[in-house]
Design an enzyme around this catalytic site. Structure first.
Site, PDB file in Angstrom:
ATOM      1  N   LYS A  53      -3.767   2.926  -2.817  1.00 27.43           N
ATOM      2  CA  LYS A  53      -5.127   3.965  -3.424  1.00 27.43           C
ATOM      3  C   LYS A  53      -3.984   5.635  -2.447  1.00 27.43           C
ATOM      4  O   LYS A  53      -3.916   6.058  -2.514  1.00 27.43           O
ATOM      5  CB  LYS A  53      -6.315   3.390  -2.563  1.00 27.43           C
ATOM      6  CG  LYS A  53      -6.472   2.214  -1.829  1.00 27.43           C
ATOM      7  CD  LYS A  53      -7.425   2.530  -1.924  1.00 27.43           C
ATOM      8  CE  LYS A  53      -7.051   0.511  -1.846  1.00 27.43           C
ATOM      9  NZ  LYS A  53      -8.891  -0.353  -1.690  1.00 27.43           N
ATOM     10  N   MET A  94      -8.730   7.264   9.757  1.00 30.18           N
ATOM     11  CA  MET A  94      -9.484   8.064   8.606  1.00 30.18           C
ATOM     12  C   MET A  94     -10.143   8.832   9.108  1.00 30.18           C
ATOM     13  O   MET A  94     -11.387   9.177   8.261  1.00 30.18           O
ATOM     14  CB  MET A  94      -9.984   7.006   7.534  1.00 30.18           C
ATOM     15  CG  MET A  94      -9.097   5.573   7.894  1.00 30.18           C
ATOM     16  SD  MET A  94      -9.639   4.649   5.798  1.00 30.18           S
ATOM     17  CE  MET A  94     -10.584   3.616   7.167  1.00 30.18           C
ATOM     18  N   ASP A 118       0.713  -1.051   0.165  1.00 35.00           N
ATOM     19  CA  ASP A 118       0.144  -0.034   0.014  1.00 35.00           C
ATOM     20  C   ASP A 118       0.668   1.209   0.374  1.00 35.00           C
ATOM     21  O   ASP A 118       1.886   1.016   0.131  1.00 35.00           O
ATOM     22  CB  ASP A 118      -0.787  -0.034   1.418  1.00 35.00           C
ATOM     23  CG  ASP A 118      -1.748  -0.830   1.062  1.00 35.00           C
ATOM     24  OD1 ASP A 118      -2.043  -1.488  -0.078  1.00 35.00           O
ATOM     25  OD2 ASP A 118      -2.114  -1.477   2.474  1.00 35.00           O
TER      26      ASP A 118
HETATM   27  N1  SAH Z   1      -4.183  -0.871   9.000  1.00 38.41           N
HETATM   28  C1  SAH Z   1      -3.905  -0.349   9.063  1.00 38.41           C
HETATM   29  C2  SAH Z   1      -5.361   1.119   8.940  1.00 38.41           C
HETATM   30  C3  SAH Z   1      -5.448   1.635   7.438  1.00 38.41           C
HETATM   31  S1  SAH Z   1      -6.485   2.877   7.481  1.00 38.41           S
HETATM   32  C4  SAH Z   1      -3.488   0.262  10.543  1.00 38.41           C
HETATM   33  O1  SAH Z   1      -3.548  -0.994  11.370  1.00 38.41           O
HETATM   34  O2  SAH Z   1      -2.999   1.134  10.948  1.00 38.41           O
HETATM   35  C5  SAH Z   1      -5.606   4.285   7.673  1.00 38.41           C
HETATM   36  C6  SAH Z   1      -6.060   5.541   8.312  1.00 38.41           C
HETATM   37  O3  SAH Z   1      -5.171   4.770   9.677  1.00 38.41           O
HETATM   38  C7  SAH Z   1      -5.293   6.199   8.137  1.00 38.41           C
HETATM   39  O4  SAH Z   1      -6.742   7.263   8.040  1.00 38.41           O
HETATM   40  C8  SAH Z   1      -4.900   6.895   9.710  1.00 38.41           C
HETATM   41  O5  SAH Z   1      -6.394   7.375  10.468  1.00 38.41           O
HETATM   42  C9  SAH Z   1      -4.700   5.924   9.851  1.00 38.41           C
HETATM   43  N2  SAH Z   1      -3.320   5.585  10.187  1.00 38.41           N
HETATM   44  C10 SAH Z   1      -1.771   5.047   9.987  1.00 38.41           C
HETATM   45  N3  SAH Z   1      -0.635   5.062   9.591  1.00 38.41           N
HETATM   46  C11 SAH Z   1      -0.794   6.172  10.473  1.00 38.41           C
HETATM   47  C12 SAH Z   1       0.436   7.302  10.913  1.00 38.41           C
HETATM   48  N4  SAH Z   1       1.254   7.039  10.573  1.00 38.41           N
HETATM   49  N5  SAH Z   1      -0.047   8.297  11.685  1.00 38.41           N
HETATM   50  C13 SAH Z   1      -1.199   8.306  11.659  1.00 38.41           C
HETATM   51  N6  SAH Z   1      -2.580   7.831  11.118  1.00 38.41           N
HETATM   52  C14 SAH Z   1      -2.095   6.669  11.160  1.00 38.41           C
END
Ligand code: SAH
Length: 489
Positions: free
Chosen positions: A270, A383, A248
């Site tokens: 995406k 998100m 991703d």
């Molecule tokens: N599978 C991922 C989440 C995917 S959804 C997990 O477990 O973290 C994507 C969302 O994750 C983003 O929109 C944000 O809200 C959050 N996110 C992912 N990485 C982040 C980061 N480094 N800092 C803040 N939010 C993060």
């Protein structure tokens, strides 16, 4: 000087350890593990060595060193803190042509003990020829992380089948293919899961099969939040073995860096504006590469099972008979909480934590707002940037106190991390004022007040009153309980 490496078979062979301290104990223990008949010579020995003597596993020659101790010894280790004595042992051993190691003294030693990675019967030994033991140790640490513990059972299995494999595949090229398949395919995967009997059965089946077909597989790996230090060892190993990596956009370049150099990397993330692979296209790619016999790593930001659609991908793979494994990752909520200094639960402030996604109006519509608005729980909202205003309105409407603190963490755990703090009353306003962008995670709840006090990483949080971090007590006194707590009917 370059040393000649050998692996010595010490089973039932006499080995002398001179010295009775902690170092001698360590050496004696390692020698016993190799099956040697160990004698420890020293006036007194450690309680650990005494125990081994009592158990009959070790002989003890009490008293001052005597040359007669060297009789019958195949090897000698001098582990006393008396340099002159060590030198004498070394000299007498040399006269008798017995190999001697003086601990931490390469000059006096005729053999050295390498740094080892033990996946017995597979053993990796590292030596710097005495030039830089610390470097050897560093290399050992690196390799240690790369080699799964299931390599031991895998080597045992290969040993048991060796003769039959040779008979079945007399041609060397075919035999190589078979071994590659055995060591990297489903049999190895079963051993990683600890399923020894199933692994043996799968190996039998492979032996009976007419041709060696490379079996493709998929490992769904959580890449964590970005810092490669937060990837798991198992994730790292999968990246090291991958032929193809479908990742991703959220996956950081530093994590991708760790993958096998010649692995094909395909971004399926995406990205707004650009073409991005649809979920169906991702499924098709997974299938195509796995069916071609490749080891595919599907690499996702954070944890693959937290808002990652990992479940859908596995269902698809299962329906197509592709074997898979899952390696968890550190999800954004955990990484952001840690790096913003916000414990997600706290004895005094929050007894539960909810992971919520709120990326669009529809996803907001289906949430149980009454449950979410309950006090003494922490919300970790993924998100959420676009939906913050709606989220704020709903929570307030369902009774969550306007004074509830929040910490909005942008680029959590990365060098450009920003944390914006405030209270529910001004949530969307502050997010807008500070132009918070994706990826950002909202932590809302009583615990968020800690961000002002426990911050340790990146820029200090931008709160309402810089320089005067909010006090926890203020929040505790907030009249949250004065609001009627609405429960679901
Ligand atoms: N599978 C991922 C989440 C995917 S959804 C997990 O477990 O973290 C994507 C969302 O994750 C983003 O929109 C944000 O809200 C959050 N996110 C992912 N990485 C982040 C980061 N480094 N800092 C803040 N939010 C993060």
């Amino acid at each position: 000087m370059k040393l000649y490496p050998i692996f010595a078979d010490l089973a039932r062979r006499a080995v002398l350890v001179v010295g009775g301290g902690a170092v001698a104990e360590r050496k004696a223990t390692a020698l016993l593990a190799a099956g040697a008949q160990v004698t420890v010579g020293a006036p007194t020995v450690t309680p650990g060595l005494q125990r081994l003597v009592r158990q009959g596993r070790l002989a003890h020659r009490a008293g001052e060193f005597s040359p007669a101790w060297l009789d019958y010894a195949w090897l000698v280790i001098a582990a006393t803190d008396d340099h002159a004595l060590n030198a004498r042992v070394a000299e007498l051993a040399a006269l008798r042509r017995v190999f001697v190691n003086v601990v931490d003294d390469a000059g006096l030693s005729s053999f050295q003990v390498p740094a080892v990675i033990d996946r017995a019967p597979l053993v990796v030994a590292i030596s710097s020829g005495g030039a830089a033991p610390m470097l050897a140790r560093l290399v050992r640490e690196r390799l240690e992380t790369l080699l799964d513990h299931s390599l031991g059972p895998l080597a045992q299995l290969a040993a048991r089948l060796r003769k039959r494999i040779r008979r079945r595949h007399p041609d060397l090229a075919a035999r190589r293919r078979f071994y590659t398949q055995l060591f990297t395919g489903p049999v190895a995967a079963l051993l990683r899961k600890g399923q020894t009997a199933q692994a043996a059965a799968a190996a039998e089946q492979a032996l009976r099969a007419a041709v060696v077909e490379p079996a493709g597989s998929v490992v769904l790996v959580g890449a964590g939040p970005g810092d490669p230090g937060l990837l798991t060892l198992r994730g790292l190993r999968a990246l090291n073995e991958a032929d193809v990596i479908l990742h991703d956009r959220l996956v950081s370049a530093e994590v991708l860096e760790l993958a096998r150099r010649d692995a094909e990397r395909i971004e399926v993330g995406k990205q707004a504006g650009n073409h991005h692979a649809t979920q169906d296209e991702i499924h098709a790619l997974l299938l195509e590469h796995a069916q071609a016999g490749r080891r595919v790593v599907r690499l996702k930001g954070g944890d693959p099972f937290v808002f990652g659609r990992g479940g859908e991908e596995l269902e698809f793979l299962r329906d197509h008979g592709i074997p898979y494994e899952v390696v968890p990752g550190i999800t954004a909520a955990l990484a952001c909480a840690a790096h913003a200094g916000v414990p997600l639960t706290h004895r005094d402030h929050a007894q539960s934590v909810r992971f919520v996604t709120a990326h669009c109006r529809e996803s907001l519509d289906v949430l149980d707002w009454r449950a979410l608005a309950q006090e003494r729980q922490t919300l970790a909202v993924y998100m959420g940037v676009a939906g913050l205003a709606d989220l704020q309105r709903q929570l307030l409407a369902h009774g969550r106190a306007a004074t509830t603190p929040f910490a909005l963490v942008e680029n959590g755990s990365r060098t450009n991390q920003r944390v914006v703090t405030g209270t529910l009353a001004d949530l969307s306003e502050r997010a807008e004022a500070h132009a918070v962008h994706s990826p950002a995670l909202l932590i809302l709840g009583e615990v968020a007040v800690m961000a002002g006090r426990l911050a340790w990483f990146g820029a200090p949080p931008v709160g309402e009153a810089p320089g005067a971090p909010p006090r926890l007590r203020t929040v505790r006194a907030a009249p949250i309980t004065a609001q009627p707590v609405r429960r679901r009917a």
